[in-house]
Design a protein around this motif. Structure first.
Motif, PDB file in Angstrom:
ATOM      1  N   PHE A  17       0.610  -8.325  -2.152  1.00 28.43           N
ATOM      2  CA  PHE A  17       0.963 -10.095  -2.856  1.00 28.43           C
ATOM      3  C   PHE A  17       1.782 -10.157  -2.162  1.00 28.43           C
ATOM      4  N   GLU A  18       1.383 -11.435  -1.165  1.00 29.24           N
ATOM      5  CA  GLU A  18       2.749 -11.697  -0.342  1.00 29.24           C
ATOM      6  C   GLU A  18       4.076 -12.063  -1.038  1.00 29.24           C
ATOM      7  N   ARG A  19       5.007 -11.728  -0.404  1.00 26.25           N
ATOM      8  CA  ARG A  19       6.461 -11.296  -1.198  1.00 26.25           C
ATOM      9  C   ARG A  19       6.955 -10.439  -1.858  1.00 26.25           C
ATOM     10  N   LEU A  20       5.239  -9.910  -2.535  1.00 26.06           N
ATOM     11  CA  LEU A  20       5.782  -9.127  -3.616  1.00 26.06           C
ATOM     12  C   LEU A  20       5.601  -8.080  -4.065  1.00 26.06           C
ATOM     13  N   GLY A  21       5.340  -7.455  -3.011  1.00 27.76           N
ATOM     14  CA  GLY A  21       4.935  -6.010  -2.544  1.00 27.76           C
ATOM     15  C   GLY A  21       3.119  -5.984  -2.431  1.00 27.76           C
ATOM     16  N   TYR A  22       2.957  -4.256  -3.058  1.00 30.88           N
ATOM     17  CA  TYR A  22       2.084  -3.839  -2.524  1.00 30.88           C
ATOM     18  C   TYR A  22       0.731  -3.281  -4.585  1.00 30.88           C
ATOM     19  N   PHE A  23      -0.014  -4.157  -4.194  1.00 26.18           N
ATOM     20  CA  PHE A  23      -0.274  -3.912  -5.546  1.00 26.18           C
ATOM     21  C   PHE A  23      -1.960  -3.343  -6.023  1.00 26.18           C
ATOM     22  N   TYR A  24      -2.081  -1.949  -6.601  1.00 32.55           N
ATOM     23  CA  TYR A  24      -3.370  -1.539  -7.210  1.00 32.55           C
ATOM     24  C   TYR A  24      -3.777  -1.565  -8.213  1.00 32.55           C
ATOM     25  N   LYS A  25      -6.016  -1.857  -8.047  1.00 31.30           N
ATOM     26  CA  LYS A  25      -6.164  -2.490  -8.930  1.00 31.30           C
ATOM     27  C   LYS A  25      -5.947  -1.104 -10.248  1.00 31.30           C
ATOM     28  N   ASP A  26      -5.499  -0.807 -11.248  1.00 33.86           N
ATOM     29  CA  ASP A  26      -5.611   0.500 -12.759  1.00 33.86           C
ATOM     30  C   ASP A  26      -6.447   0.884 -12.097  1.00 33.86           C
ATOM     31  N   PRO A  27      -7.225   1.825 -11.814  1.00 32.80           N
ATOM     32  CA  PRO A  27      -8.217   2.820 -12.306  1.00 32.80           C
ATOM     33  C   PRO A  27      -8.839   2.863 -13.130  1.00 32.80           C
TER      34      PRO A  27
ATOM     35  N   LEU B 207       4.745  -3.320 -13.630  1.00 34.77           N
ATOM     36  CA  LEU B 207       5.893  -3.219 -12.042  1.00 34.77           C
ATOM     37  C   LEU B 207       6.663  -1.733 -13.210  1.00 34.77           C
ATOM     38  N   TYR B 208       6.670  -1.377 -11.568  1.00 35.66           N
ATOM     39  CA  TYR B 208       7.383  -0.194 -11.626  1.00 35.66           C
ATOM     40  C   TYR B 208       8.697   0.292 -11.211  1.00 35.66           C
ATOM     41  N   ASP B 209       9.771   0.949 -12.430  1.00 37.72           N
ATOM     42  CA  ASP B 209      10.859   1.002 -11.642  1.00 37.72           C
ATOM     43  C   ASP B 209      10.957   2.190 -12.009  1.00 37.72           C
ATOM     44  N   ARG B 210      12.201   3.058 -10.876  1.00 38.65           N
ATOM     45  CA  ARG B 210      13.009   4.493 -11.489  1.00 38.65           C
ATOM     46  C   ARG B 210      12.238   5.047 -12.419  1.00 38.65           C
TER      47      ARG B 210
ATOM     48  N   PRO C 247      15.254   2.990 -19.188  1.00 34.47           N
ATOM     49  CA  PRO C 247      14.709   2.316 -20.133  1.00 34.47           C
ATOM     50  C   PRO C 247      13.800   0.964 -19.364  1.00 34.47           C
ATOM     51  N   ASP C 248      13.796  -0.121 -18.625  1.00 32.17           N
ATOM     52  CA  ASP C 248      13.523   0.014 -17.789  1.00 32.17           C
ATOM     53  C   ASP C 248      11.962   0.222 -16.617  1.00 32.17           C
ATOM     54  N   SER C 249      11.647   1.110 -17.660  1.00 33.68           N
ATOM     55  CA  SER C 249      11.103   1.399 -16.005  1.00 33.68           C
ATOM     56  C   SER C 249       9.715   1.106 -15.456  1.00 33.68           C
ATOM     57  N   LEU C 250       9.058   0.226 -16.737  1.00 30.58           N
ATOM     58  CA  LEU C 250       7.867  -0.622 -16.250  1.00 30.58           C
ATOM     59  C   LEU C 250       8.445  -2.347 -16.958  1.00 30.58           C
ATOM     60  N   THR C 251       7.526  -3.282 -15.950  1.00 28.03           N
ATOM     61  CA  THR C 251       8.252  -4.377 -16.607  1.00 28.03           C
ATOM     62  C   THR C 251       6.452  -5.291 -16.929  1.00 28.03           C
ATOM     63  N   VAL C 252       5.417  -5.581 -17.685  1.00 32.51           N
ATOM     64  CA  VAL C 252       4.164  -6.151 -17.134  1.00 32.51           C
ATOM     65  C   VAL C 252       4.670  -7.535 -17.856  1.00 32.51           C
TER      66      VAL C 252
ATOM     67  N   THR D 207     -13.048  -9.265 -15.734  1.00 33.36           N
ATOM     68  CA  THR D 207     -12.448 -10.664 -16.430  1.00 33.36           C
ATOM     69  C   THR D 207     -11.008 -10.581 -17.660  1.00 33.36           C
ATOM     70  N   ALA D 208     -10.551  -9.266 -16.848  1.00 32.57           N
ATOM     71  CA  ALA D 208      -9.117  -8.521 -17.632  1.00 32.57           C
ATOM     72  C   ALA D 208      -8.709  -7.362 -16.738  1.00 32.57           C
ATOM     73  N   PRO D 209      -7.944  -8.463 -15.132  1.00 33.94           N
ATOM     74  CA  PRO D 209      -7.430  -7.737 -14.035  1.00 33.94           C
ATOM     75  C   PRO D 209      -6.227  -7.371 -15.225  1.00 33.94           C
ATOM     76  N   VAL D 210      -6.046  -6.220 -14.205  1.00 33.91           N
ATOM     77  CA  VAL D 210      -4.808  -5.077 -14.428  1.00 33.91           C
ATOM     78  C   VAL D 210      -3.990  -4.323 -12.655  1.00 33.91           C
ATOM     79  N   PHE D 211      -3.199  -4.966 -12.075  1.00 35.01           N
ATOM     80  CA  PHE D 211      -2.246  -4.059 -11.169  1.00 35.01           C
ATOM     81  C   PHE D 211      -1.120  -4.006 -11.185  1.00 35.01           C
ATOM     82  N   ASN D 212      -1.427  -3.034 -10.417  1.00 32.66           N
ATOM     83  CA  ASN D 212      -0.385  -1.930 -10.509  1.00 32.66           C
ATOM     84  C   ASN D 212       0.977  -2.685  -9.223  1.00 32.66           C
ATOM     85  N   ARG D 213       2.048  -2.219  -9.336  1.00 29.51           N
ATOM     86  CA  ARG D 213       3.109  -1.967  -8.044  1.00 29.51           C
ATOM     87  C   ARG D 213       3.194  -0.742  -6.850  1.00 29.51           C
ATOM     88  N   ILE D 214       2.538  -0.546  -6.581  1.00 26.34           N
ATOM     89  CA  ILE D 214       3.185   0.691  -5.468  1.00 26.34           C
ATOM     90  C   ILE D 214       4.015   0.572  -5.321  1.00 26.34           C
TER      91      ILE D 214
END
Ligand code: ATP
Ligand code: MG
Length: 545
Positions: free
Chosen positions: A513-523, A468-471, A489-494, A529-536
């Motif tokens: 992701f319903e109710r949470l936002g739009y997400f992208y599979k980290d390229p 999850l990315y913040d400003r 300092p809290d611009s990234l939460t995993v 087997t080890a999914p990583v999603f970034n919140r757009i």
């Protein structure tokens, strides 16, 4: 098709109509000293956009005159980003392609008595420039003869002198009202290996000398640049008028893009990257094109953003919400939807037999039936978002609490019967009952749940990292002298999330992701087997353009 939405396009159309120019030629001239930002995207969309709309031509010209700061890595990255943004067809050139011609133009200025070799130190040159209220002082070397200047300049080129020993300056007017015109430096000595010309040169031309001449040599008809170059326009014209090129190119200025809660400083990002404060130039928190791409922004979204901000001479700071609005707008209708739980609270459905999970069908997109359906699993062992449960809720609470019911999206209604706690009192599991006749789409239960929450099956969900990315900054307008302190300092939460398997397995890379936002599979880091999603971007949309 012609588009006349701004003053520059109006000017271009008028010049074409009046026959001032026969066709349109523009250029985008980045220095390869870092990665491009969304600020550059504004200039790219303008220059390439105009050429496209008016049937003209654009040069992607690398302004590579400072070998100490530039590299092939940056050249490659910039080319990649310009293509990705949707403009792959420009002609690629380099200022260094013209070093020999530029040198000849400099000699021509010397021959005309319009340039001289100054042997003062850089400090003395700066100290004698004067100020807005004081004229500058003429260099003691200003009246060297043409022969002497030609000889010294040739020896500068030949490598006879060390860095800083001499510079070539234009001989204009040390009392000019415009400080830029007070005998500006045209060439300096730099014994440095250039990423393209190697050690061929040890003198390098300055921006103000190079830029206008390259524009003229390429037949640029409209040289579009940002407002900080307004004062340099007089020098731009002076060089073209005096170096013996037979061309007059108008320089037209527009305001830079500034975005709230971030900056557009290549230098600052370079420092963050070098120190490891961010993961690289493509860190999704940076407003670089590489960062935005990795975060999940599409070229269409960035072009739409540039279209909406327009082109003016007004300096301002664009709200981040506009960029986010453009992203949501693009994803809303197309991104398949599914469920993920970012902070799982286990739910046990006590009246559901263990080992007998059932499969439910759910649409990929409520409003787009043609996108088809995916299969989700319902069973005894589920999880909901910790945030969607409250022990002592306020009135009108619309999620789950002891004794109350909610609907599990696309599933059944459940009621919370019992809360299991850890030693510290924090809930570790909810024991619930489900109502078999309340299945979504065929609900005959007549029950009135408090609300709808998203959920996953713990027996099938895939453990995933969700970023999850913040400003990047805590303040809307970071001050140039204080940028480090103002970083957020809290611009990234995993999050260690549980994600519905259909999302991991699907071909698509962007989802809601319903109710949470739009997400992208980290390229880079994502795998099945080890999914990583970034919140757009989140779903919240308070912006009204
Ligand atoms: P930096 O110093 O951060 O690298 P810059 O302005 O020097 O920024 P250049 O590589 O010289 O970057 O810029 C190439 C082109 O992009 C220039 O024509 C410049 O005017 C334009 N540009 C750069 N930043 C912006 C911005 N924020 N908004 C609009 N145009 C920009
Ligand atoms: Mg630059």
């Amino acid at each position: 098709m012609e588009d006349l939405r701004d003053f520059i396009r109006h000017r271009v159309r008028r010049d074409l109509a009046d026959g001032v120019v026969g066709g349109v030629v523009t250029r985008f001239p980045p220095e390869p000293n870092g990665y491009l930002t969304i600020g550059h995207a504004k200039s790219i969309c303008l220059n390439f956009g105009i050429a496209r709309e008016f049937g003209g031509k654009t040069f992607l010209r690398f302004d590579d005159t400072n070998p100490l700061k530039e590299s092939q890595e940056f050249v490659d990255a910039i080319q990649r980003d310009v293509s990705w943004l949707g403009f792959p067809w420009g002609t690629v050139t380099f200022a260094s392609d013209y070093f020999e011609s530029l040198y000849q133009f400099a000699e021509r200025l010397i021959e005309g008595g319009l340039a001289y070799v100054d042997s003062q130190s850089a400090e003395d040159v700066a100290a004698t420039r004067g100020s807005f209220t004081e004229p500058g002082r003429e260099s003691p070397y200003r009246d060297r003869t043409i022969d002497e200047n030609r000889d010294l300049f040739r020896r500068m080129r030949a490598g006879e002198f060390s860095d800083g020993a001499h510079v070539l300056r234009a001989r204009i007017d040390m009392a000019a009202a415009n400080l830029v015109m007070r005998d500006p430096v045209l060439y300096r000595i730099r014994h440095a290996t250039h990423h393209r010309t190697g050690d061929d040169w040890c003198i390098y031309p300055m921006y103000d000398f190079t830029h206008c001449l390259c524009d003229a040599l390429e037949g640029v008809t409209h040289s579009l640049c940002t407002l900080e170059f307004e004062n340099n326009r007089e020098l731009y014209d002076w060089v073209l008028d005096n170096a013996g090129v037979n061309a007059h190119v108008p320089q037209i200025e527009f305001s830079r893009l500034n975005l709230e809660y971030t900056v557009m400083s290549t230098r600052f990002f370079r420092m963050l990257v070098d120190r490891g404060s961010v993961a690289g130039w493509d860190d999704p928190r940076l407003p670089t094109l590489a960062g935005l791409r990795r975060r999940g922004y599409t070229p269409e979204t960035l072009r739409e953003f540039c279209r909406r901000i327009g082109v003016t001479k007004q300096e301002n700071r664009v709200e981040m919400e506009l960029l986010e609005f453009c992203a949501r707008h693009a994803l809303e209708d197309d991104a398949p939807r599914g469920m993920a739980v970012l902070d799982p609270l286990p739910v046990t459905v006590t009246n559901y037999p263990s080992g007998e999970d059932e499969v439910l069908e759910a649409p990929w997109h409520q409003k787009r039936p043609e996108l088809g359906t995916r299969r989700i699993t319902f069973g005894r062992s589920l999880a909901i978002e910790r945030d969607d449960f409250m022990e002592s809720p306020p009135r009108r609470y619309r999620r789950l609490s002891p004794g109350e019911m909610v609907r599990l999206r696309h599933g059944f209604i459940i009621r919370c019967d019992e809360v299991i706690r850890r030693a510290d009192g924090r809930p570790s599991e909810l024991r619930c009952t489900y109502f078999p006749e309340s299945k979504s789409g065929s609900d005959t239960s007549g029950l009135r749940p408090k609300g709808v929450v998203h959920w996953v099956s713990r027996s099938t969900a895939v453990a995933s990292d969700v970023r999850l990315y913040d400003r990047l900054f805590r303040v809307p307008a970071p001050s140039p002298d204080n940028m480090e302190e103002e970083l957020n300092p809290d611009s990234l939460t995993v999050c260690k999330a549980l994600v519905e398997p259909a999302l991991v397995e699907a071909e698509a890379s962007r989802f809601q992701f319903e109710r949470l936002g739009y997400f992208y599979k980290d390229p880079v880091d994502h795998s099945v087997t080890a999914p990583v999603f970034n919140r757009i971007v989140t779903l919240r949309d308070s912006y009204r353009p």
